[in-house]
Design a protein around this motif. Structure first.
Motif, PDB file in Angstrom:
ATOM      1  N   THR A   1       0.703  -1.126  -0.044  1.00 14.96           N
ATOM      2  CA  THR A   1       0.075   0.199   0.124  1.00 14.96           C
ATOM      3  C   THR A   1       0.851   1.522   0.180  1.00 14.96           C
ATOM      4  O   THR A   1       0.506   2.161  -0.731  1.00 14.96           O
ATOM      5  CB  THR A   1      -0.984   0.134   1.097  1.00 14.96           C
TER       6      THR A   1
ATOM      7  N   GLN B   1      -4.595  -2.572  -8.589  1.00 16.14           N
ATOM      8  CA  GLN B   1      -3.452  -1.494  -8.261  1.00 16.14           C
ATOM      9  C   GLN B   1      -3.514  -0.386  -9.071  1.00 16.14           C
ATOM     10  O   GLN B   1      -3.446   0.997  -8.380  1.00 16.14           O
ATOM     11  CB  GLN B   1      -2.143  -2.321  -8.651  1.00 16.14           C
TER      12      GLN B   1
ATOM     13  N   VAL C   1      -4.924   1.873   5.736  1.00 18.87           N
ATOM     14  CA  VAL C   1      -4.005   0.905   5.267  1.00 18.87           C
ATOM     15  C   VAL C   1      -3.773  -0.187   6.626  1.00 18.87           C
ATOM     16  O   VAL C   1      -3.730  -1.292   6.352  1.00 18.87           O
ATOM     17  CB  VAL C   1      -2.468   1.641   5.057  1.00 18.87           C
TER      18      VAL C   1
END
Length: 469
Positions: free
Chosen positions: A93, A340, A449
């Motif tokens: 991340t 992504q 995250v």
């Protein structure tokens, strides 16, 4: 065939190539999100208190537990599979923010490369080009990304060589030929960092710039005399990197006052200024901008697939769905690559709410530093635990054989890392509305995250398992 050992010289050059980045000079010396002249001593201080101990700790772990997984596996050994996954998740991340900042930096360098530096301030140009590059690379990578080998040789050209040009031209113009006076005055007072929000945020950037020692630490077991040569190699590499940052910062601020240095264009602006003073054709700056752009593109090419394959292709079964992790005929999890690219697109669109490209770039770099430091918290905690519990083996490299001293250094690194994380989240925007957006994206993104990684693990129903030491 006899395996060739890594030489002392090779390890030094590998560390310099892997850890030095020219963009940090402008980022650190800018008055905006930077330290100004205060960056000059800070590069030295953090090299001593953060980079060197970090590198030696990673070498000790790599010597005891050589593995391609690096810090992920070391954290697994200390705390189990749950936290090993969490490190992998946080590392991936953090790369999302890194991709976004690098794409922005690439677009800015392209504007100078084509002789249109005014486009560096055009948000639409920077956004569109960034999206075209990331989606283009994502689709190409689905067919097996082998382009990376063609870009590995341009890394030095894109960072070290432009720095050498910057240093050489600045010294020639300001010191030797005295074409113009220095734009800055270097005294203890001017080089003392100001304790304001910008300076504190910049500390996180310098800390992040000195991370990454774990990537070369695994080579410690491939050296002939690691106990003696590895520390020497790290010291010399640290010295070279520090000299590039410090002398580069001095030369950049000789050419431009810190108030005129911008994190996103500072290097090229300084090179342009030096070229003007020396009467060098503008084509030189365009060539150097091309070199920097190629090195950025090369980094994107090299890193776009591998972290995805490591996280989504080799995670514990049950964390991600099999369809999501399924690899195509080129051994690439293409759905993960698309996911992504979508995340990077959303991030770039989100930061585009800020008023200027400079602000967008600074925010992305700060978000990269913040999220990238999370895995190091677990790394230093793992080192402390392993150092305290494992049996000493004289034949293996150790930073120190004194367990208490080793743990003290581990705690020191942990504190520095924690302070850098807190500093990176301080409000530094010019208006209340921008500060609100900044804090939501920075703190909200960081919490998302960590919490999303913990949620994924909990949802999988997997148990935390200790990895054998």
């Amino acid at each position: 065939m006899k395996y060739k050992k890594i030489s002392f010289k090779e390890l030094v050059l590998m560390n310099v190539s892997a850890l030095y980045g020219i963009r940090w000079i402008a980022k650190s010396t800018s008055d905006s999100f930077g330290l100004g002249l205060g960056a000059i001593p800070m590069w030295v201080i953090f090299m001593l208190i953060f980079f060197i101990p970090q590198a030696l700790m990673c070498a000790e772990l790599a010597s005891a537990y050589p593995t391609d997984g690096g810090l992920n596996d070391w954290v697994k050994i200390a705390f189990g599979t749950k936290y090993g996954f969490l490190v992998s998740w946080m590392h991936w991340t953090a790369l999302i923010f890194w991709y976004a900042s690098f794409l922005t930096f690439l677009a800015i360098n392209v504007s100078y490369m084509i002789g249109r530096p005014e486009l560096a301030d055009n948000k639409t140009f920077v956004l569109i080009m960034s999206l075209v590059v990331i989606w283009g690379l994502s689709f190409v990578s689905m067919r097996g990304m082998k382009l990376g080998k063609y870009f590995t040789s341009v890394g030095a050209f894109g960072s070290v060589i432009p720095t050498i040009f910057l240093i050489g031209m600045a010294i020639l113009a300001i010191v030797v030929l005295k074409v113009a006076p220095s734009a800055s005055e270097y005294t203890v007072a001017t080089m003392t960092p100001k304790m304001n929000m910008n300076s504190l945020v910049a500390i996180s950037g310098i800390t992040f710039a000195y991370t990454g020692a774990e990537f070369t630490a695994n080579f410690v077991s491939d050296m002939k005399n690691p106990q003696k040569d590895y520390p020497r190699a790290i010291m010399i590499a640290a010295g070279l990197i520090c000299v590039l940052y410090v002398v580069g910062a001095v030369c950049m601020t000789m050419l431009l006052p810190t108030s005129e240095i911008f994190a996103y264009t500072g290097t090229l602006d300084a090179l342009t200024k030096a070229s003007e003073l020396l009467g060098v054709p503008e084509i030189l700056v365009q060539i150097l901008a091309l070199g920097i752009a190629l090195s950025v593109l090369g980094a994107l090419v090299l890193y776009i697939v591998q972290p995805v394959k490591m996280l989504f292709g080799y995670s514990e079964p049950g964390i991600f769905s099999e369809k999501f992790m399924k690899k195509n005929q080129y051994d690439v999890p293409e759905k993960a690559i698309l996911f992504q690219a979508v995340l990077i697109t959303v991030l770039l669109a989100g930061v585009n709410l800020f008023s200027a490209v400079e602000t967008i770039y600074n925010v992305l770099v700060t978000m990269t530093a913040l999220t990238s430091l999370f895995p190091y918290v677990l790394l230093f905690a793992a080192y402390i635990k392993i150092k305290r519990e494992k049996e000493d083996k004289p034949e293996l490299y150790q930073m120190t054989r004194n367990k208490k001293w080793g743990c003290f250094l581990g705690y020191s690194e942990l504190v520095i890392c924690g302070v850098a994380i807190v500093c990176s989240a301080l409000p530094v925007m010019g208006t209340t509305s921008e500060n609100i957006i900044y804090e939501i994206e920075l703190i909200g993104g960081a919490l998302f995250v960590v919490l999303s990684g913990l949620w994924l693990w909990k949802r999988s129903g997997l148990k935390n398992k200790k990895v054998g030491t």
